[in-house]
Design a protein around this motif. Structure first.
Motif, PDB file in Angstrom:
ATOM      1  N   ASN A   1       0.823  -1.214   0.000  1.00  0.00           N
ATOM      2  CA  ASN A   1       0.000   0.000   0.000  1.00  0.00           C
ATOM      3  C   ASN A   1       0.856   1.263   0.000  1.00  0.00           C
ATOM      4  O   ASN A   1       0.526   2.250  -0.669  1.00  0.00           O
ATOM      5  N   ALA A   2       1.972   1.221   0.729  1.00  0.00           N
ATOM      6  CA  ALA A   2       2.877   2.377   0.737  1.00  0.00           C
ATOM      7  C   ALA A   2       3.449   2.626  -0.654  1.00  0.00           C
ATOM      8  O   ALA A   2       3.606   3.780  -1.085  1.00  0.00           O
ATOM      9  N   GLY A   3       3.767   1.554  -1.364  1.00  0.00           N
ATOM     10  CA  GLY A   3       4.262   1.698  -2.729  1.00  0.00           C
ATOM     11  C   GLY A   3       3.213   2.267  -3.658  1.00  0.00           C
ATOM     12  O   GLY A   3       3.489   3.184  -4.456  1.00  0.00           O
ATOM     13  N   MET A   4       1.998   1.744  -3.564  1.00  0.00           N
ATOM     14  CA  MET A   4       0.911   2.258  -4.397  1.00  0.00           C
ATOM     15  C   MET A   4       0.606   3.717  -4.078  1.00  0.00           C
ATOM     16  O   MET A   4       0.263   4.499  -4.976  1.00  0.00           O
ATOM     17  N   ASP A   5       0.750   4.077  -2.808  1.00  0.00           N
ATOM     18  CA  ASP A   5       0.505   5.468  -2.404  1.00  0.00           C
ATOM     19  C   ASP A   5       1.413   6.437  -3.163  1.00  0.00           C
ATOM     20  O   ASP A   5       0.994   7.547  -3.532  1.00  0.00           O
ATOM     21  N   GLN A   6       2.666   6.024  -3.384  1.00  0.00           N
ATOM     22  CA  GLN A   6       3.600   6.892  -4.112  1.00  0.00           C
ATOM     23  C   GLN A   6       3.026   7.297  -5.465  1.00  0.00           C
ATOM     24  O   GLN A   6       3.087   8.463  -5.865  1.00  0.00           O
ATOM     25  N   ILE A   7       2.495   6.321  -6.165  1.00  0.00           N
ATOM     26  CA  ILE A   7       1.986   6.560  -7.520  1.00  0.00           C
ATOM     27  C   ILE A   7       0.639   7.276  -7.479  1.00  0.00           C
ATOM     28  O   ILE A   7       0.397   8.230  -8.227  1.00  0.00           O
ATOM     29  N   ASP A   8      -0.245   6.835  -6.576  1.00  0.00           N
ATOM     30  CA  ASP A   8      -1.573   7.450  -6.506  1.00  0.00           C
ATOM     31  C   ASP A   8      -1.513   8.924  -6.124  1.00  0.00           C
ATOM     32  O   ASP A   8      -2.326   9.733  -6.575  1.00  0.00           O
ATOM     33  N   GLU A   9      -0.543   9.280  -5.300  1.00  0.00           N
ATOM     34  CA  GLU A   9      -0.398  10.690  -4.930  1.00  0.00           C
ATOM     35  C   GLU A   9      -0.098  11.561  -6.151  1.00  0.00           C
ATOM     36  O   GLU A   9      -0.606  12.685  -6.275  1.00  0.00           O
ATOM     37  N   VAL A  10       0.718  11.032  -7.073  1.00  0.00           N
ATOM     38  CA  VAL A  10       1.027  11.790  -8.289  1.00  0.00           C
ATOM     39  C   VAL A  10      -0.172  11.789  -9.233  1.00  0.00           C
ATOM     40  O   VAL A  10      -0.472  12.804  -9.872  1.00  0.00           O
ATOM     41  N   LEU A  11      -0.867  10.659  -9.328  1.00  0.00           N
ATOM     42  CA  LEU A  11      -2.077  10.615 -10.156  1.00  0.00           C
ATOM     43  C   LEU A  11      -3.118  11.606  -9.648  1.00  0.00           C
ATOM     44  O   LEU A  11      -3.788  12.283 -10.437  1.00  0.00           O
ATOM     45  N   ASP A  12      -3.264  11.688  -8.327  1.00  0.00           N
ATOM     46  CA  ASP A  12      -4.181  12.671  -7.747  1.00  0.00           C
ATOM     47  C   ASP A  12      -3.745  14.096  -8.096  1.00  0.00           C
ATOM     48  O   ASP A  12      -4.572  14.959  -8.410  1.00  0.00           O
ATOM     49  N   LYS A  13      -2.442  14.321  -8.031  1.00  0.00           N
ATOM     50  CA  LYS A  13      -1.890  15.653  -8.283  1.00  0.00           C
ATOM     51  C   LYS A  13      -2.227  16.144  -9.693  1.00  0.00           C
ATOM     52  O   LYS A  13      -2.510  17.343  -9.890  1.00  0.00           O
ATOM     53  N   VAL A  14      -2.215  15.225 -10.676  1.00  0.00           N
ATOM     54  CA  VAL A  14      -2.492  15.622 -12.065  1.00  0.00           C
ATOM     55  C   VAL A  14      -3.945  15.337 -12.447  1.00  0.00           C
ATOM     56  O   VAL A  14      -4.322  15.440 -13.611  1.00  0.00           O
ATOM     57  N   ASN A  15      -4.739  14.962 -11.436  1.00  0.00           N
ATOM     58  CA  ASN A  15      -6.179  14.731 -11.622  1.00  0.00           C
ATOM     59  C   ASN A  15      -6.466  13.618 -12.634  1.00  0.00           C
ATOM     60  O   ASN A  15      -7.386  13.727 -13.457  1.00  0.00           O
ATOM     61  N   CYS A  16      -5.677  12.549 -12.574  1.00  0.00           N
ATOM     62  CA  CYS A  16      -5.936  11.372 -13.404  1.00  0.00           C
ATOM     63  C   CYS A  16      -6.851  10.441 -12.614  1.00  0.00           C
ATOM     64  O   CYS A  16      -6.398   9.719 -11.721  1.00  0.00           O
ATOM     65  N   GLN A  17      -8.130  10.444 -12.951  1.00  0.00           N
ATOM     66  CA  GLN A  17      -9.130   9.695 -12.193  1.00  0.00           C
ATOM     67  C   GLN A  17      -9.441   8.326 -12.798  1.00  0.00           C
ATOM     68  O   GLN A  17      -9.990   7.467 -12.117  1.00  0.00           O
ATOM     69  N   GLU A  18      -9.143   8.136 -14.073  1.00  0.00           N
ATOM     70  CA  GLU A  18      -9.440   6.862 -14.744  1.00  0.00           C
ATOM     71  C   GLU A  18      -8.278   5.897 -14.517  1.00  0.00           C
ATOM     72  O   GLU A  18      -7.201   6.062 -15.087  1.00  0.00           O
ATOM     73  N   ARG A  19      -8.509   4.900 -13.677  1.00  0.00           N
ATOM     74  CA  ARG A  19      -7.431   3.999 -13.263  1.00  0.00           C
ATOM     75  C   ARG A  19      -7.897   2.543 -13.360  1.00  0.00           C
ATOM     76  O   ARG A  19      -9.025   2.222 -13.004  1.00  0.00           O
ATOM     77  N   TYR A  20      -6.989   1.688 -13.821  1.00  0.00           N
ATOM     78  CA  TYR A  20      -7.284   0.267 -13.975  1.00  0.00           C
ATOM     79  C   TYR A  20      -6.142  -0.557 -13.401  1.00  0.00           C
ATOM     80  O   TYR A  20      -4.982  -0.122 -13.413  1.00  0.00           O
ATOM     81  N   ILE A  21      -6.463  -1.756 -12.946  1.00  0.00           N
ATOM     82  CA  ILE A  21      -5.423  -2.695 -12.542  1.00  0.00           C
ATOM     83  C   ILE A  21      -5.842  -4.098 -12.956  1.00  0.00           C
ATOM     84  O   ILE A  21      -6.967  -4.522 -12.694  1.00  0.00           O
ATOM     85  N   THR A  22      -4.954  -4.776 -13.685  1.00  0.00           N
ATOM     86  CA  THR A  22      -5.190  -6.166 -14.062  1.00  0.00           C
ATOM     87  C   THR A  22      -4.373  -7.038 -13.106  1.00  0.00           C
ATOM     88  O   THR A  22      -3.165  -6.865 -12.972  1.00  0.00           O
ATOM     89  N   GLU A  23      -5.041  -7.943 -12.455  1.00  0.00           N
ATOM     90  CA  GLU A  23      -4.428  -8.730 -11.392  1.00  0.00           C
ATOM     91  C   GLU A  23      -3.310  -9.628 -11.926  1.00  0.00           C
ATOM     92  O   GLU A  23      -3.471 -10.299 -12.952  1.00  0.00           O
ATOM     93  N   GLY A  24      -2.157  -9.628 -11.223  1.00  0.00           N
ATOM     94  CA  GLY A  24      -1.039 -10.474 -11.606  1.00  0.00           C
ATOM     95  C   GLY A  24      -1.021 -11.776 -10.822  1.00  0.00           C
ATOM     96  O   GLY A  24      -1.794 -11.972  -9.882  1.00  0.00           O
ATOM     97  N   ASN A  25      -0.118 -12.677 -11.182  1.00  0.00           N
ATOM     98  CA  ASN A  25      -0.053 -13.975 -10.496  1.00  0.00           C
ATOM     99  C   ASN A  25       0.385 -13.818  -9.040  1.00  0.00           C
ATOM    100  O   ASN A  25      -0.131 -14.519  -8.159  1.00  0.00           O
TER     101      ASN A  25
END
Length: 260
Positions: A80-104
């Protein structure tokens, strides 16, 4: 947005938090700030998930669940801490459309819940709070379709020429991770071209971080993709390769080795 481009998407492969490569992640974060994408796609293995590994107790018996919870919680916190790094930047640039395809690796959490059905909080989508983060969840093995491009984790077809195998089996434009390699294969049919892209990884590639390889040489690369979509679902792919924590974008050098 550039004239003619109707959607710009950043696609990122295997990060394996907390066994990620921080300079590579820094390059990704800076790219998000510059590009300001309309959408963001994580194609899986966002976490290493060692505590949930299908291989962890292959040679020895697993202890009772109560002895595993502390390790489970640490993995959840770290990823979650790792994902937070990226989501904080996505929030900053107002990128709201987000997808995740589950890995093995991500799917190992679901296996744990199958074994211990009274801990549903550890299902992958729950453990990383996908709903609260605003991600559309694509389950393990399923494909996300954006325009004329399909995306998924990449585990279905392997071999030395896995891009060729994906094209031969699927017959469509496909982008994936899983193998941690950079590969592209294209074919031209009567109705137009088709391509497959394997877009590398963002994990720590040092030998000491991958002892399970037993010293075996690897062909991995740090990279991610920017995909520009045009009218009718057509698109172009720009692979952003990162060498020793540095890359370039639109004439600007991005150095991820410092603070970001």
């Amino acid at each position: 947005m550039d004239k003619g481009v109707v959607k710009r998407v950043i696609v990122t492969p295997d990060k394996h938090f907390p066994l990620h490569d921080q300079p590579a992640i820094n390059c990704l974060k800076k790219t998000i700030e510059i590009v300001k994408p309309d959408a963001y796609v994580d194609i899986g293995d966002v976490g290493e998930w060692h505590a949930f590994s299908a291989w962890r107790f292959k040679r020895k018996k697993a202890p009772p669940l109560e002895y595993l919870i502390e390790d489970f919680e640490k993995d959840v916190k770290d990823v979650n801490a790792g994902m937070d790094q990226i989501d904080e930047v996505l929030d900053k640039v107002n990128c709201q459309e987000r997808y995740i395809t589950e890995g093995n690796h991500d799917n190992w959490l679901n296996f744990a819940v199958e074994k211990y059905p009274y801990i549903p909080q550890y299902k992958f989508a729950n453990a990383v709070n996908l709903k609260d983060r605003g991600y559309k969840y694509i389950p393990f093995g399923k494909h996300l379709k954006l325009g004329k491009l399909y995306l998924y984790h990449g585990h279905h077809y392997g071999g030395q020429y896995h891009t060729s195998n994906h094209l031969r089996k699927l017959g469509c434009n496909i982008m994936y991770g899983h193998w941690h390699e950079l590969q592209q294969m294209s074919v031209t049919h009567k109705d137009g071209p088709r391509s497959a892209w394997s877009i590398g990884c963002l994990k720590d590639m040092r030998e000491e971080a991958n002892s399970w390889l037993g010293g075996r040489p690897i062909n991995w690369a740090h990279a991610f993709a920017i995909v520009d979509f045009f009218k009718g679902g057509l698109f172009t792919v720009h692979i952003i390769q990162i060498i020793n924590g540095r890359t370039s974008l639109w004439g600007e050098v991005i150095d991820g080795n410092g603070k970001c």
